[in-house]
Design a protein around this motif. Structure first.
Motif, PDB file in Angstrom:
ATOM      1  N   SER A 229       3.368  16.847   1.908  1.00 56.12           N
ATOM      2  CA  SER A 229       3.239  16.503   0.499  1.00 56.12           C
ATOM      3  C   SER A 229       4.150  15.346   0.092  1.00 56.12           C
ATOM      4  N   THR A 230       5.318  15.224   0.729  1.00 54.96           N
ATOM      5  CA  THR A 230       6.315  14.250   0.274  1.00 54.96           C
ATOM      6  C   THR A 230       6.328  12.939   1.047  1.00 54.96           C
ATOM      7  N   ARG A 231       5.950  12.950   2.306  1.00 56.92           N
ATOM      8  CA  ARG A 231       5.998  11.709   3.100  1.00 56.92           C
ATOM      9  C   ARG A 231       4.716  10.931   2.860  1.00 56.92           C
ATOM     10  N   ILE A 232       4.859   9.727   2.323  1.00 58.50           N
ATOM     11  CA  ILE A 232       3.693   8.918   1.979  1.00 58.50           C
ATOM     12  C   ILE A 232       3.822   7.534   2.612  1.00 58.50           C
ATOM     13  N   PRO A 233       2.711   6.817   2.731  1.00 55.65           N
ATOM     14  CA  PRO A 233       2.811   5.448   3.260  1.00 55.65           C
ATOM     15  C   PRO A 233       3.480   4.524   2.254  1.00 55.65           C
TER      16      PRO A 233
ATOM     17  N   HIS B 177      -0.211  27.031   5.571  1.00 57.59           N
ATOM     18  CA  HIS B 177      -1.193  27.732   4.727  1.00 57.59           C
ATOM     19  C   HIS B 177      -1.073  27.311   3.259  1.00 57.59           C
ATOM     20  N   LEU B 178      -0.665  26.080   3.021  1.00 54.51           N
ATOM     21  CA  LEU B 178      -0.516  25.553   1.669  1.00 54.51           C
ATOM     22  C   LEU B 178      -1.508  24.417   1.451  1.00 54.51           C
ATOM     23  N   TRP B 179      -1.883  24.214   0.205  1.00 53.20           N
ATOM     24  CA  TRP B 179      -2.815  23.152  -0.170  1.00 53.20           C
ATOM     25  C   TRP B 179      -2.229  22.373  -1.332  1.00 53.20           C
ATOM     26  N   ARG B 180      -2.765  21.241  -1.605  1.00 52.73           N
ATOM     27  CA  ARG B 180      -2.365  20.393  -2.733  1.00 52.73           C
ATOM     28  C   ARG B 180      -1.056  19.650  -2.458  1.00 52.73           C
ATOM     29  N   LYS B 181      -0.553  19.097  -3.542  1.00 53.32           N
ATOM     30  CA  LYS B 181       0.749  18.436  -3.564  1.00 53.32           C
ATOM     31  C   LYS B 181       1.757  19.432  -4.120  1.00 53.32           C
ATOM     32  N   THR B 182       2.846  18.980  -4.641  1.00 53.57           N
ATOM     33  CA  THR B 182       3.892  19.745  -5.344  1.00 53.57           C
ATOM     34  C   THR B 182       4.822  20.521  -4.433  1.00 53.57           C
ATOM     35  N   TYR B 183       4.720  20.374  -3.144  1.00 57.20           N
ATOM     36  CA  TYR B 183       5.600  21.103  -2.230  1.00 57.20           C
ATOM     37  C   TYR B 183       6.651  20.153  -1.660  1.00 57.20           C
ATOM     38  N   PRO B 184       7.807  20.692  -1.249  1.00 57.11           N
ATOM     39  CA  PRO B 184       8.873  19.834  -0.730  1.00 57.11           C
ATOM     40  C   PRO B 184       8.720  19.513   0.758  1.00 57.11           C
ATOM     41  N   TYR B 185       7.581  19.807   1.330  1.00 62.21           N
ATOM     42  CA  TYR B 185       7.391  19.637   2.769  1.00 62.21           C
ATOM     43  C   TYR B 185       6.763  18.276   3.082  1.00 62.21           C
TER      44      TYR B 185
ATOM     45  N   PHE C 294       0.848  -1.188   0.000  1.00 58.02           N
ATOM     46  CA  PHE C 294       0.000   0.000   0.000  1.00 58.02           C
ATOM     47  C   PHE C 294       0.882   1.237   0.000  1.00 58.02           C
ATOM     48  N   THR C 295       0.613   2.125  -0.936  1.00 59.11           N
ATOM     49  CA  THR C 295       1.366   3.376  -1.014  1.00 59.11           C
ATOM     50  C   THR C 295       0.487   4.435  -1.673  1.00 59.11           C
ATOM     51  N   SER C 296       1.075   5.571  -1.933  1.00 61.67           N
ATOM     52  CA  SER C 296       0.372   6.674  -2.570  1.00 61.67           C
ATOM     53  C   SER C 296       1.371   7.430  -3.424  1.00 61.67           C
ATOM     54  N   ASP C 297       0.893   8.175  -4.409  1.00 62.37           N
ATOM     55  CA  ASP C 297       1.842   8.905  -5.249  1.00 62.37           C
ATOM     56  C   ASP C 297       2.257  10.231  -4.629  1.00 62.37           C
ATOM     57  N   HIS C 298       1.489  10.757  -3.688  1.00 65.47           N
ATOM     58  CA  HIS C 298       1.859  12.006  -3.019  1.00 65.47           C
ATOM     59  C   HIS C 298       0.951  12.221  -1.811  1.00 65.47           C
ATOM     60  N   GLY C 299       1.401  13.106  -0.932  1.00 62.11           N
ATOM     61  CA  GLY C 299       0.562  13.536   0.167  1.00 62.11           C
ATOM     62  C   GLY C 299      -0.155  14.817  -0.230  1.00 62.11           C
ATOM     63  N   ASP C 300      -0.710  15.491   0.749  1.00 60.10           N
ATOM     64  CA  ASP C 300      -1.421  16.741   0.511  1.00 60.10           C
ATOM     65  C   ASP C 300      -1.155  17.646   1.703  1.00 60.10           C
ATOM     66  N   MET C 301      -0.875  18.898   1.439  1.00 58.92           N
ATOM     67  CA  MET C 301      -0.503  19.823   2.516  1.00 58.92           C
ATOM     68  C   MET C 301      -1.637  20.081   3.507  1.00 58.92           C
ATOM     69  N   LEU C 302      -2.891  20.008   3.090  1.00 54.98           N
ATOM     70  CA  LEU C 302      -4.052  20.150   3.974  1.00 54.98           C
ATOM     71  C   LEU C 302      -4.005  21.396   4.854  1.00 54.98           C
ATOM     72  N   GLY C 303      -3.433  22.454   4.320  1.00 49.40           N
ATOM     73  CA  GLY C 303      -3.383  23.711   5.064  1.00 49.40           C
ATOM     74  C   GLY C 303      -2.126  23.914   5.883  1.00 49.40           C
ATOM     75  N   ASP C 304      -1.272  22.898   6.001  1.00 47.50           N
ATOM     76  CA  ASP C 304       0.003  23.088   6.711  1.00 47.50           C
ATOM     77  C   ASP C 304       0.753  24.240   6.046  1.00 47.50           C
TER      78      ASP C 304
ATOM     79  N   VAL D 190      12.694   5.048   1.311  1.00 44.64           N
ATOM     80  CA  VAL D 190      12.201   4.262   0.183  1.00 44.64           C
ATOM     81  C   VAL D 190      11.407   5.176  -0.735  1.00 44.64           C
ATOM     82  N   GLU D 191      11.307   4.763  -1.982  1.00 42.98           N
ATOM     83  CA  GLU D 191      10.644   5.574  -2.994  1.00 42.98           C
ATOM     84  C   GLU D 191       9.727   4.698  -3.834  1.00 42.98           C
ATOM     85  N   LEU D 192       8.897   5.333  -4.634  1.00 42.94           N
ATOM     86  CA  LEU D 192       8.005   4.584  -5.507  1.00 42.94           C
ATOM     87  C   LEU D 192       8.782   3.718  -6.492  1.00 42.94           C
TER      88      LEU D 192
END
Length: 172
Positions: free
Chosen positions: A61-65, A50-58, A38-48, A87-89
């Motif tokens: 957005s970057t730490r996924i299961p 004050h940012l939303w979406r993926k595409t950030y180096p934080y 089980f994995t994911s292609d990206h996380g989501d900032m969820l307001g952390d 580990v990476e995809l």
């Protein structure tokens, strides 16, 4: 947004549980021979920050299961419930190839994570490099390098550089 996201995560968790329970109850042979990854292609900032979406180096957005679970009763030793190597995809394909007993092509840069289930690998990659090209805004183009404990971020369009000690400052 967070409530909706957590609802989605709970829904997926429930569906995975339903699949596992169905296999256990109605197809025991398949259940005994099934690997779960089980994995994911990206996380989501969820307001952390004050940012939303993926595409950030934080981390949001970057730490996924990346969960690998061998079949019950397999001969794979799983003495490490959590591995802290990066580990990476790109490690999915070599992992599945090893599970299937097939050689990984020499051109593949990922590595099977199966050895990490049982012991630390001192020869594992030292860091992960991430990048995102211009997408929503050219100022968001970025590169980062992390070993999971420290992270360097560079936004080439703006010249901004950031360094995080993730052990001391996990919230960046």
């Amino acid at each position: 947004a967070r409530a909706g996201y957590y609802g989605e995560v709970s829904f997926i968790d429930n569906q995975i549980g339903r699949l596992i329970n169905w296999l256990h109850d109605y197809d025991k042979e398949t259940y005994k021979n099934t690997w779960f990854i089980f994995t994911s292609d990206h996380g989501d900032m969820l307001g952390d920050h004050h940012l939303w979406r993926k595409t950030y180096p934080y981390e949001g957005s970057t730490r996924i299961p990346f969960v690998v679970s061998p079949p019950l009763g397999s001969d794979i030793t799983t003495s490490r419930p959590v591995a802290d190597e990066g580990v990476e995809l790109r490690d999915i394909m070599p992992t599945v190839m090893e599970i299937a007993g097939l050689p990984t092509p020499a051109t593949v840069t990922g590595r099977s994570v199966l050895p990490l289930l049982s012991k630390k690998d001192e020869n594992w990659r030292e860091y992960i490099h991430g990048e995102h090209c211009t997408c929503y805004s050219s100022e968001q183009e970025m590169q980062y390098v992390t070993d999971g404990k420290r992270k360097y971020v560079w936004l080439p369009r703006t010249g901004i550089e950031q360094f995080f000690d993730l052990e001391q400052d996990p919230g960046e």
